[in-house]
Write an enzyme that holds these catalytic residues in place. Structure first.
Site, PDB file in Angstrom:
ATOM      1  N   TYR A  26       0.841  -1.210   0.000  1.00  0.00           N
ATOM      2  CA  TYR A  26       0.000   0.000   0.000  1.00  0.00           C
ATOM      3  C   TYR A  26       0.870   1.252   0.000  1.00  0.00           C
ATOM      4  CZ  TYR A  26      -4.021   2.904   1.085  1.00  0.00           C
ATOM      5  OH  TYR A  26      -5.021   3.830   1.045  1.00  0.00           O
ATOM      6  N   TYR A  76      -5.410   5.462  -7.480  1.00  0.00           N
ATOM      7  CA  TYR A  76      -5.594   5.412  -6.030  1.00  0.00           C
ATOM      8  C   TYR A  76      -7.047   5.106  -5.734  1.00  0.00           C
ATOM      9  CZ  TYR A  76      -5.360   6.258  -1.083  1.00  0.00           C
ATOM     10  OH  TYR A  76      -5.420   6.100   0.277  1.00  0.00           O
TER      11      TYR A  76
END
Ligand code: ZN
Lengths: 135, 383
Positions: free
Chosen positions: B286, B336
């Protein structure tokens, strides 16, 4: 500029700050300091708390220099600094604030290039908010 | 009962990614979910479980009615923004392995123009205690993580070049991925070092993209997975992590702020796995901010504490390196979508269909956001 959005547990911090006092919540049973304030002690689970005066001396633990896009009042002052200060008597108690040239000065009053991790600072107050100046 | 290899991801689906898509979030969610079910060869009315993020704007009722799902017997939403990505799959895996459901869909649909962006709204409290940070101008997630990044660099000697290595690896993979927002936009060290600051020490390229788009995946039990058209990608191990005394993105208020949720999730993840960090062929880590990657490399055990920066040297994160990461481009350069694209890319790697394929990859780590209560998955195509 944003005002602190207070809650019942944190309100005493701001009441003391308005009088120019830096106090940290402590467990009234085992004595452990805690920050941010909360209802119960994670060490002994006591709900009894007191607000203990601290020296207001500390060291810079870290800092950032925000640049836009930011809320308008802050963008007008950018680039400014935000520091995290660890308190001299309790290094694990860390307060977020601004390093300024003098009490009441704006949060862009000090050249960010002069800020160093580990530098000694002490607290001052302006309009009920703690600020930090080089010690 | 154990989760190990009991379930598999058998379908993935996504919409295009763009700075702005015309359709609303609900429509995008429907498209991604139907694409994932089509990929799995499973009819929508067989779905009996759903999982998503608490920040998801499309609720189960709307999604299930719109695409014609069956009777749902399990539905779950996970909090803490991008920390919940892998947990959506973990919750479905637990539900299916324990018999609460048989066919699960996890999804995330996002448009930049809607949903919570608390740092732009002065009246909304962040989940972190805003009274202690916001009056002083610590306003955005980038500011909060920049504070930990500065301390991290100070304690361990990590440099902006280390953060650049992360940004570059993601961008290089995006340059191989036609679906990525940054597909045709190479990144150079010169561009990185001269870009504008967002919150020093984080510059523009240390920050993720802002993207419209939706993704989904389909999970079933291992027996059913063998009948699906694609290579099953087994959930080998799954974990959530909220460490004692952790404090979210403003994790300044405990004994050791530089060990975060990744460490907690990792302990549980590896405890239940048949392989170790050295056996991981490819990782999807991440990357809302570059600095989360060195922290995660440490937390998940790819290097010792404080070595996450130096780990990135020598092309370690590139294809052919010690640990290729974010092979679709990640949040920094593909899209994103709060980490859901990392899950689907992990599946692609283990199917052998990535646009930046790691040869013969059999194991993939996927992580959710470090710096917030998090989650992670170990995926494998061996069983
Ligand atoms: Zn106590």
């Amino acid at each position: 500029m944003l005002e602190p959005v207070r809650d019942a547990t944190g309100a005493p911090f701001w009441q003391y700050a308005a009088r120019g006092e830096l106090r940290v919540q402590a467990c009234a049973d085992c004595g452990e300091l805690r920050f941010p304030p909360r209802p119960c002690c994670p060490h002994c689970r006591s709900f009894e708390a007191e607000w203990r005066p601290v020296s207001g001396r500390g060291r810079i633990w870290s800092y950032v220099v925000p640049h836009p896009p930011l809320l308008p009042d802050y963008a007008a002052r950018a680039p400014y600094n935000v520091i995290v200060v660890e308190l001299e008597e309790a290094p694990r108690i860390r307060l977020v604030g601004n390093l300024v040239a003098a009490a009441g000065a704006a949060l862009d009053s000090l050249d960010p290039g002069r800020i160093r991790i580990g530098a000694r600072v002490h607290v001052v107050f302006s309009d009920g908010l703690p600020q930090w100046v080089p010690a | 009962m154990t989760l190990k290899d009991a379930t598999a991801i058998v379908g993935i689906g996504r919409t295009p990614f763009a700075k702005h898509l015309a359709e609303d979030e609900r429509t995008l969610a429907c498209r991604a979910v139907l694409a994932a079910l089509d990929d799995a060869g499973i009819a929508p009315d067989e779905v009996d479980a759903l999982a998503s993020y608490t920040m998801e704007e499309t609720d189960e009722v709307e999604l299930a009615k719109a695409v014609g799902l069956g009777d749902l017997t399990f539905f779950s939403k996970v909090g803490y923004g991008g920390g919940g990505s892998c947990a959506t799959v973990a919750h479905l895996a637990a539900a299916i392995a324990s018999g609460q459901a048989t066919v699960g869909v996890a999804w995330r649909s996002r448009k930049r123009g809607s949903g919570p962006r608390p740092w732009t709204n002065t009246t909304v409290q962040l989940p972190t205690p805003a009274q202690w940070t916001r009056p002083f101008g610590l306003l955005r997630p980038a500011d909060e993580i920049a504070m930990l990044t500065r301390r991290y660099m100070h304690e361990y000697g990590a440099t902006r070049d280390h953060l650049f290595n992360v940004a570059l690896a993601c961008r290089n993979r995006a340059n191989q991925n036609p679906a990525a927002i940054m597909y045709d936009r190479p990144l150079t060290r010169e561009m990185y070092m001269t870009s504008r600051w967002i919150s020093e020490p984080l510059c523009l390229f240390d920050n993720c993209l802002e993207t419209d788009g939706a993704l989904a995946c389909v999970l079933v039990g291992r027996e059913r997975a063998r009948d699906c058209p694609n290579t099953p990608v087994y959930v080998h191990s799954a974990a959530q992590g909220l460490p004692a005394q952790h404090h979210g993105m403003v994790n300044y208020w405990n004994d050791d702020p530089l060990t975060g949720p990744a460490w907690t999730a990792a302990r549980h993840l590896w405890k239940n796995a048949d392989f170790t960090p050295q056996d991981v062929d490819v990782a999807q880590i991440y990357d809302a901010f570059t600095a989360l990657v060195p922290l995660s490399l440490e937390g998940y055990g790819f290097c010792e504490r404080g070595e996450g920066g130096s780990f990135t040297e020598g092309g370690a994160l590139e294809i052919g390196g010690r640990l290729p990461i974010n092979t679709g481009g990640g949040g920094l350069s593909e899209a994103y979508v709060h980490g859901f694209n990392l899950i689907d890319e992990g599946v692609r790697q283990l199917r052998g269909t990535s646009t930046a394929q790691v040869p013969d990859a059999t194991t993939c780590l996927v992580t959710a956001g470090e710096g917030v209560p998090t989650s992670a998955l170990l995926l494998t195509n061996r069983s």
